[in-house]
Scaffold this motif. Structure first.
Motif, PDB file in Angstrom:
ATOM      1  N   UNK A 174       7.216   1.660   0.687  1.00  0.00           N
ATOM      2  CA  UNK A 174       6.740   0.604   1.576  1.00  0.00           C
ATOM      3  C   UNK A 174       5.246   0.705   1.802  1.00  0.00           C
ATOM      4  N   UNK A 175       4.811   1.930   1.943  1.00  0.00           N
ATOM      5  CA  UNK A 175       3.458   2.120   2.413  1.00  0.00           C
ATOM      6  C   UNK A 175       2.761   3.278   1.712  1.00  0.00           C
ATOM      7  N   UNK A 176       2.479   3.122   0.416  1.00  0.00           N
ATOM      8  CA  UNK A 176       1.805   4.222  -0.291  1.00  0.00           C
ATOM      9  C   UNK A 176       0.371   4.347   0.184  1.00  0.00           C
ATOM     10  N   UNK A 177      -0.052   5.577   0.459  1.00  0.00           N
ATOM     11  CA  UNK A 177      -1.403   5.750   0.975  1.00  0.00           C
ATOM     12  C   UNK A 177      -2.375   6.249  -0.072  1.00  0.00           C
ATOM     13  N   UNK A 178      -1.886   7.041  -1.018  1.00  0.00           N
ATOM     14  CA  UNK A 178      -2.814   7.578  -2.007  1.00  0.00           C
ATOM     15  C   UNK A 178      -3.061   6.525  -3.087  1.00  0.00           C
ATOM     16  N   UNK A 179      -4.311   6.345  -3.485  1.00  0.00           N
ATOM     17  CA  UNK A 179      -4.599   5.327  -4.513  1.00  0.00           C
ATOM     18  C   UNK A 179      -3.812   5.562  -5.808  1.00  0.00           C
ATOM     19  N   UNK A 180      -3.504   6.844  -6.099  1.00  0.00           N
ATOM     20  CA  UNK A 180      -2.755   7.151  -7.314  1.00  0.00           C
ATOM     21  C   UNK A 180      -1.318   6.646  -7.199  1.00  0.00           C
ATOM     22  N   UNK A 181      -0.669   6.934  -6.069  1.00  0.00           N
ATOM     23  CA  UNK A 181       0.693   6.453  -5.836  1.00  0.00           C
ATOM     24  C   UNK A 181       0.709   4.930  -5.883  1.00  0.00           C
ATOM     25  N   UNK A 182      -0.297   4.376  -5.254  1.00  0.00           N
ATOM     26  CA  UNK A 182      -0.414   2.924  -5.211  1.00  0.00           C
ATOM     27  C   UNK A 182      -0.491   2.362  -6.626  1.00  0.00           C
ATOM     28  N   UNK A 183      -1.328   3.004  -7.439  1.00  0.00           N
ATOM     29  CA  UNK A 183      -1.476   2.578  -8.826  1.00  0.00           C
ATOM     30  C   UNK A 183      -0.170   2.695  -9.598  1.00  0.00           C
TER      31      UNK A 183
END
Lengths: 331, 333
Positions: free
Chosen positions: A246-255
């Motif tokens: 729901x709410x990824x905070x790390x840019x890597x996870x987000x990517x």
């Protein structure tokens, strides 16, 4: 209600001393698995996932070496155990399934023989009883005609069947923890779904915990309770599975999440977004945050210092100076 | 399994036939075996012509081959030129000479297997240890030493200087038992055997050292390769004791390529025997071959080539069977 802690990895460091220098394959990884819990360990190739799992089994081959940390399993540090004590834990209390069912089984022995071996090693039973148990296990993992399959060699079985046999071997002594190292990666998508279903089913039946290692976030959503995302041997984000998706905070996870194709997205006609660049060479790690050369949000501090793993929400840890906040961005 | 054996044995027949034809063609290029007779003033040119005709030397190659094949299967007397005693067939001569060659080459084969496989495994398990380096040194020594030179060195050291072993031959002519000379053939069996073993120690050593070097290295690298295989890791992850992991899971896989290698070494064994027999003056089949070729006795040479070919083909056949026993993936195919 707090569940009982089964495995607690604290600041694990496994380095490889190669001729070209020291590779910090696992560099200060910490996580906790409770009884019956499924933890996903996610990351691209070369992020130290497999080495983490082999470290837990204490099966890291030279030139690799566990140089620091603690692996507390049922209250005892595995790193302090003798090889003989460790041998008794392997296969009985902690079992492992590997990525390649094609090569993980010994080609010159029948699968029945190989499964039976685990039972005979850890349980006080005679051969006849072990054979009976093996056939029951083959049946349990959904191998048709188990009596006949018992006497077959790995090359006579398909990849999916072999992985089922591997699972049968792994659960033969009712382990408390099953490590699945990319166990479905080498399989067809349909077979993959069947194997995952089987693992989930068995997990519910036996109540074992699973350390589920994968590079595929879609599987994580399906299988796990909590997730640790690794990058270059370090955990960059660690939380329960809902919170991460729901709410990824790390840019890597987000990517990583962005790069999952979705049938429902309106953006289906657009090319799938990907994280720019590649995982850095282990011999030439960038200064500061290891993700900074690929990160769209990187600033000066990211190029100078390695951020700490910090709690940004309750039970949601992130290693980033500029955590992404999806809720705000999207709205 | 039975069908596999039958099929494989039947396959040997065309192989041997092809070997026979090609080597017959090559041997017939060796030169005219009757040319030497021209130098003999007692032999008239007409006689030479007659002999050529009797031996079908004036016929085309294929016809000659056919007669030769017939003679090989049903040997006839005097079949051979200079190496034979009158009234002797080539096969009789060979069968008299072959036991000693088989005795010492098979002993060295077995000794080489018994030494090289455990040493190779040991070397692999202790990679880069002092023991590994020492074994590697001796392996390369054995591999790179020409057999004739090594044989001569052994003779010099153990026969000439130390007098531990005899320098030549494969048995003594007679024993002295209780002050009475007894011919070798009349002596008790055990004395014959011990005497032969004593005589053959050095030649067996030469052949063994030569084989052990290569096989040890192969076994070592095969074991090292298998040691890092996934299924060995699986075996460890099962919690098996290290002994079981190595000797049950790794060893059986590692030894499969070595079986092929040993099967392929049969020709080398006979070739090596030829040199060793010459160096140690042993009247075996190797030396006979050398003499037959040197005196252009194409008939005896051909018979020997066929015997060698049969041995080699049987060797490979045995290796294939062992291979099928060790590796279930090829068992019934």
């Amino acid at each position: 209600m707090e569940k009982e802690v089964l495995l607690e990895v604290k600041d694990l460091r496994t380095y490889f001393y190669t001729e070209d220098g020291v590779v910090r394959a696992v560099d200060g990884v910490s996580f906790t698995i409770h009884k019956g819990e499924v933890l996903g360990l996610v990351g691209e190739s070369g992020c130290g996932k497999s080495v983490t799992s082999l470290s837990i089994m204490r099966l890291v081959d030279a030139p690799g070496k566990i140089v620091g940390g603690q692996i507390i399993f049922k209250g005892e540090d595995l790193l302090k155990k003798s090889e003989e004590e460790m041998r008794k834990i392997r296969g009985s209390e902690i079992a492992m399934i590997f990525q390649e069912p094609m090569t993980a089984l010994n080609p010159v022995y029948t699968i029945g023989d190989q499964i039976m071996e685990a039972i005979l090693t850890h349980q006080d039973v005679n051969e006849e009883e072990a054979k009976k148990q093996t056939i029951k296990l083959l049946d349990l993992v959904g191998i048709p005609d188990p009596k006949k399959r018992f006497n077959e060699y790995p090359h006579e079985m398909s990849g999916g069947m072999r992985q089922r046999a591997m699972i049968a071997m792994a659960i033969s002594c009712n382990p408390d923890l099953l490590i699945s190292d990319e166990a479905t990666t080498a399989l067809d998508v349909t077979i993959q779904a069947q194997i995952l279903e089987l693992m989930k089913d068995l997990q519910r039946k036996i109540g074992m915990a699973i350390l589920f290692i994968t590079h595929d976030l879609a599987l994580v959503a399906e299988m796990t309770d909590s997730v640790a995302v690794t990058y270059t041997g370090k955990i960059v984000e660690y939380s329960d599975v809902r919170s991460i998706f729901k709410n990824p905070h790390h840019p890597y996870t987000y990517g990583l999440l962005e790069s999952i194709p979705s049938l429902l997205s309106e953006k289906t006609k657009e090319p799938l977004p990907a994280i720019e660049g590649m995982v850095p060479s282990p011999y030439r790690m960038p200064k500061g945050c290891h993700f900074n050369p690929r990160c769209p949000f990187a600033t000066d501090i990211c190029r100078k210092e390695m951020p700490e793993l910090k709690e940004v929400e309750p039970n949601h840890l992130v290693r980033c100076f500029h955590p992404v906040n999806v809720k705000e961005e999207v709205s | 399994m039975r069908n596999y054996l039958i099929r494989r044995s039947l396959e040997l027949i065309p192989v041997l036939f092809a070997i026979a034809f090609v080597s017959f063609w090559l041997v017939s290029k060796m030169g005219d075996p009757f040319a030497v007779l021209v130098l003999n003033p007692h032999v008239r040119p007409e006689d030479i012509q007659r002999l050529r005709h009797i031996w079908h030397w004036d016929d085309p190659l294929v016809v000659r081959f056919w007669y030769w094949l017939k003679d090989f299967v049903w040997p006839r007397q005097g079949w051979g030129l200079s190496t034979l005693a009158p009234g002797q067939t080539a096969l009789q001569l060979i069968s008299r000479r072959i036991p000693v060659t088989i005795a010492f080459s098979s002993t060295s084969l077995i000794a080489a297997i018994i030494l090289s496989i455990p040493l190779g495994v040991y070397s692999a398990l202790r990679q880069y240890s002092v023991a590994d380096y020492i074994l590697t040194f001796f392996a390369f020594f054995g591999m790179s030493m020409p057999t004739f030179w090594f044989g001569i060195m052994l003779i010099y050291l153990f026969a000439v200087k130390l007098h531990w072993f005899p320098a030549a031959g494969y048995h003594r002519a007679f024993f002295i038992i209780k002050g009475v000379p007894v011919m070798f053939d009349k002596a008790p069996r055990w004395m014959q055997f011990l005497d032969e073993a004593w005589h053959l120690t050095l030649p067996i050593t030469v052949l063994t050292v030569f084989q052990v070097g290569g096989w040890l290295r192969y076994m070592r690298s095969s074991m090292l390769e298998v040691k890092s295989m996934d299924y060995v890791r699986t075996a460890r992850a099962k919690g098996l004791p290290e002994r079981t992991v190595i000797y049950k899971h790794a060893f059986r896989n590692a030894v499969i390529p070595i079986i092929t290698l040993i099967g392929l070494s049969f020709p080398g064994l006979i070739g090596g025997a030829m040199i060793t027999e010459t160096v140690f003056a042993i009247d075996g089949i190797g030396r006979l071959t050398y003499n037959a070729v040197m005196s252009q006795d194409v008939f005896v040479a051909m018979a020997l080539i066929m015997i060698f070919s049969i041995l080699v083909v049987i060797g490979n056949f045995l290796a294939d069977i062992f291979y099928a026993v060790a590796d279930p993936r090829i068992r019934y195919s």
